[in-house]
Design a protein around this motif. Structure first.
Motif, mmCIF file in Angstrom:
data_model
loop_
_atom_site.group_PDB
_atom_site.id
_atom_site.type_symbol
_atom_site.label_atom_id
_atom_site.label_comp_id
_atom_site.label_asym_id
_atom_site.label_seq_id
_atom_site.Cartn_x
_atom_site.Cartn_y
_atom_site.Cartn_z
ATOM 1 N N LYS A 226 -1.705 17.351 -3.787
ATOM 2 C CA LYS A 226 -1.341 18.317 -4.828
ATOM 3 C C LYS A 226 0.179 18.472 -4.937
ATOM 4 N N LEU A 227 0.843 18.552 -3.789
ATOM 5 C CA LEU A 227 2.300 18.663 -3.815
ATOM 6 C C LEU A 227 2.939 17.437 -4.460
ATOM 7 N N THR A 228 2.398 16.263 -4.137
ATOM 8 C CA THR A 228 2.960 15.028 -4.679
ATOM 9 C C THR A 228 2.776 14.941 -6.188
ATOM 10 N N SER A 229 1.557 15.171 -6.649
ATOM 11 C CA SER A 229 1.279 15.039 -8.080
ATOM 12 C C SER A 229 2.046 16.065 -8.896
ATOM 13 N N ARG A 230 2.283 17.238 -8.327
ATOM 14 C CA ARG A 230 2.951 18.289 -9.078
ATOM 15 C C ARG A 230 4.468 18.098 -9.109
ATOM 16 N N ASN A 231 5.061 17.664 -8.012
ATOM 17 C CA ASN A 231 6.522 17.645 -7.898
ATOM 18 C C ASN A 231 7.149 16.282 -8.154
ATOM 19 N N ILE A 232 6.432 15.198 -7.911
ATOM 20 C CA ILE A 232 7.001 13.869 -8.098
ATOM 21 C C ILE A 232 6.748 13.349 -9.512
ATOM 22 N N GLY A 233 5.516 13.587 -10.011
ATOM 23 C CA GLY A 233 5.195 13.176 -11.370
ATOM 24 C C GLY A 233 5.326 11.677 -11.568
ATOM 25 N N LYS A 234 6.021 11.273 -12.635
ATOM 26 C CA LYS A 234 6.209 9.856 -12.954
ATOM 27 C C LYS A 234 7.661 9.427 -12.776
ATOM 28 N N ASP A 235 8.414 10.186 -12.013
ATOM 29 C CA ASP A 235 9.830 9.897 -11.806
ATOM 30 C C ASP A 235 9.992 8.740 -10.821
ATOM 31 N N GLY A 236 10.514 7.601 -11.307
ATOM 32 C CA GLY A 236 10.623 6.412 -10.468
ATOM 33 C C GLY A 236 11.533 6.594 -9.275
ATOM 34 N N LEU A 237 12.675 7.254 -9.464
ATOM 35 C CA LEU A 237 13.615 7.466 -8.369
ATOM 36 C C LEU A 237 13.003 8.348 -7.288
ATOM 37 N N LEU A 238 12.357 9.423 -7.709
ATOM 38 C CA LEU A 238 11.730 10.328 -6.735
ATOM 39 C C LEU A 238 10.572 9.647 -6.016
ATOM 40 N N TRP A 239 9.839 8.780 -6.720
ATOM 41 C CA TRP A 239 8.758 8.035 -6.060
ATOM 42 C C TRP A 239 9.319 7.090 -5.000
ATOM 43 N N ALA A 240 10.445 6.462 -5.286
ATOM 44 C CA ALA A 240 11.057 5.566 -4.299
ATOM 45 C C ALA A 240 11.462 6.337 -3.047
ATOM 46 N N ILE A 241 12.063 7.519 -3.266
ATOM 47 C CA ILE A 241 12.449 8.356 -2.127
ATOM 48 C C ILE A 241 11.216 8.817 -1.368
ATOM 49 N N PHE A 242 10.202 9.217 -2.096
ATOM 50 C CA PHE A 242 8.946 9.675 -1.489
ATOM 51 C C PHE A 242 8.355 8.595 -0.584
ATOM 52 N N LEU A 243 8.244 7.362 -1.110
ATOM 53 C CA LEU A 243 7.641 6.275 -0.343
ATOM 54 C C LEU A 243 8.486 5.914 0.876
ATOM 55 N N LEU A 244 9.809 5.909 0.702
ATOM 56 C CA LEU A 244 10.688 5.620 1.834
ATOM 57 C C LEU A 244 10.532 6.671 2.923
ATOM 58 N N SER A 245 10.525 7.933 2.533
ATOM 59 C CA SER A 245 10.398 9.012 3.509
ATOM 60 C C SER A 245 9.045 8.966 4.212
ATOM 61 N N ALA A 246 7.973 8.697 3.443
ATOM 62 C CA ALA A 246 6.643 8.600 4.053
ATOM 63 C C ALA A 246 6.599 7.449 5.047
ATOM 64 N N GLY A 247 7.165 6.301 4.665
ATOM 65 C CA GLY A 247 7.166 5.157 5.569
ATOM 66 C C GLY A 247 7.946 5.409 6.849
ATOM 67 N N VAL A 248 9.116 6.025 6.720
ATOM 68 C CA VAL A 248 9.928 6.327 7.892
ATOM 69 C C VAL A 248 9.196 7.301 8.816
ATOM 70 N N THR A 249 8.528 8.280 8.234
ATOM 71 C CA THR A 249 7.783 9.255 9.042
ATOM 72 C C THR A 249 6.659 8.587 9.813
ATOM 73 N N VAL A 250 5.941 7.680 9.157
ATOM 74 C CA VAL A 250 4.839 6.983 9.826
ATOM 75 C C VAL A 250 5.371 6.101 10.951
ATOM 76 N N ILE A 251 6.466 5.388 10.696
ATOM 77 C CA ILE A 251 7.003 4.439 11.690
ATOM 78 C C ILE A 251 7.630 5.169 12.877
ATOM 79 N N THR A 252 8.436 6.187 12.598
ATOM 80 C CA THR A 252 9.157 6.873 13.669
ATOM 81 C C THR A 252 8.371 8.036 14.259
ATOM 82 N N LYS A 253 7.313 8.471 13.542
ATOM 83 C CA LYS A 253 6.518 9.630 13.951
ATOM 84 C C LYS A 253 7.379 10.896 14.086
ATOM 85 N N SER A 254 8.405 10.978 13.250
ATOM 86 C CA SER A 254 9.279 12.149 13.238
ATOM 87 C C SER A 254 9.878 12.285 11.847
#
Length: 394
Positions: free
Chosen positions: A143-171
């Motif tokens: 819900k947070l993602t669909s509401r705040n990120i929308g269709k913004d390409g730049l924000l989606w890139a940041i979102f995916l990078l942050s999610a990936g870093v969190t999964v890899i580093t677990k922090s």
């Protein structure tokens, strides 16, 4: 009709009283299961979407500030939302109301733990609850993602990078949040000259340890100093503090053994409210009631200061294009970290077929029945855990 006015301006008067906000935070602290990811989602759903007490821009500012400052994410967001219309009294009341119910619960569990030499049924309960919580926080992240990120390409890139870093580093890395904010700021609202960002990014003083300067018991002073440091310098959600606590509580000070520490984290996960309330349980095991009080205060006082001191700058300058762009970048990175945390927590909670089925069933129920109360899901999952755990671990 939305609480926010055009351009993100604050309405002339709030649509709720301080007592109503206090009652809501008490309720959320009493039934809000799922850790920081779920709790920030509940606040958005209840206060922004349903009741429209808080504007979208104010919520995003609070989430960005909570991610940038050290301390527990959900508690800091609750404090900021209390500040939005009622300033320091509102922030204080919201923070206390949010933390107090779970603190009382861990006190009771701590007393039972010491009296009966452990809580064996806790593993069975967490077996079921942990799986259901994954479903709850997954829906909150969606819900947070669909509401705040929308269709913004730049924000989606940041979102995916942050999610990936969190999964890899677990922090969760505060520099990633800062970098995302600066990137969007420079690309979308480049400053005409440097130095426009005012002191809202400055650090607040670490005052948790000072509160304990007059304590009579050396153990309490030692506890207070350690937890004040933890509350002042550990960034990210409540889960981020767990590895730091393990290093200090088990390995450095030897206050608890491995089993006791795991039980302390389990207590935090099966009780509502912020995960960081585990510090109260640890404090109780180390030094009884006053140990719990000192540990909890030392952890939460710094995050309170880190929220209310920069808050006036956010309220005064938060509508400037540069600040709005910065907040958008930080928000995208924060939500990406939340989505990544779902995967990290899921790896620990979904361990076999029954827990996977519980998580999937929770998502399906929440998707189909929008008004289904989360406490009911947690209660059913706890019963399921008590029944399934002995069978799966026979």
């Amino acid at each position: 009709m939305s609480d926010a006015q055009p351009g993100g301006a604050e309405p002339s008067s709030p649509r709720y009283t301080l007592w109503q906000l206090l009652a809501y935070m008490l309720g959320l602290g009493s039934w809000g299961f799922g850790g920081p990811v779920a709790l920030v989602g509940f606040m958005y759903r209840d206060l922004v979407e349903r009741r429209q007490w808080i504007g979208e821009a104010d919520y995003k500012e609070g989430l960005a500030l909570a991610q940038l400052m050290p301390g527990p994410l959900a508690a800091q967001l609750a404090i900021y939302l209390g500040y939005v219309h009622y300033r320091v009294p509102g922030a204080t009341a919201a923070g206390l109301a949010f933390v107090l119910p779970s603190f009382c619960m861990v006190l009771a569990l701590g007393a039972a733990y010491r009296a009966f030499g452990g809580i064996g049924w806790m593993q069975a309960v967490f077996y079921g609850v942990g799986a259901a919580v994954i479903g709850i926080i997954a829906m909150s992240a969606y819900k947070l993602t669909s509401r705040n990120i929308g269709k913004d390409g730049l924000l989606w890139a940041i979102f995916l990078l942050s999610a990936g870093v969190t999964v890899i580093t677990k922090s969760e890395l505060v520099w990633l949040f800062l970098g995302a904010g600066v990137l969007v700021w420079l690309l979308r609202a480049p400053p005409r000259f440097t130095g426009r960002l005012n002191g809202w990014a400055a650090s607040a003083p670490m005052a948790g340890a000072a509160l304990l300067a007059g304590a009579d018991w050396p153990k309490l002073v030692e506890l207070g100093a350690f937890f004040a440091y933890a509350g002042s310098f550990v960034f990210g959600s409540g889960l981020a503090i767990v590895p730091f606590l393990y290093g200090g509580v088990v390995q450095e000070h030897h206050w608890l053994n491995d089993r006791q520490f795991v039980d302390a984290v389990a207590v935090a996960m099966i009780t509502p409210g912020p995960v960081v309330i585990t510090t109260g349980f640890i404090g109780y095991l180390v030094a009884g009631f006053w140990g719990a009080v000192v540990a909890a205060l030392a952890t939460f006082v710094p995050c309170y200061l880190f929220t209310i001191l920069p808050a006036p700058y956010f309220k005064k300058h938060g509508k400037r294009p540069g600040i709005v762009a910065f907040v958008d970048g930080v928000t995208a990175a924060a939500i990406g970290a939340i989505a990544g945390a779902v995967i990290v927590i899921g790896q620990r909670s979904i361990t076999d077929g029954p827990t996977a089925a519980l998580a999937i069933l929770t998502v399906a129920l929440l998707w189909r029945f929008k008004q289904l109360p989360e406490p009911l899901i947690v209660l059913v999952a706890a019963v399921a855990g008590l029944l399934l755990y002995p069978l799966s671990h026979a």
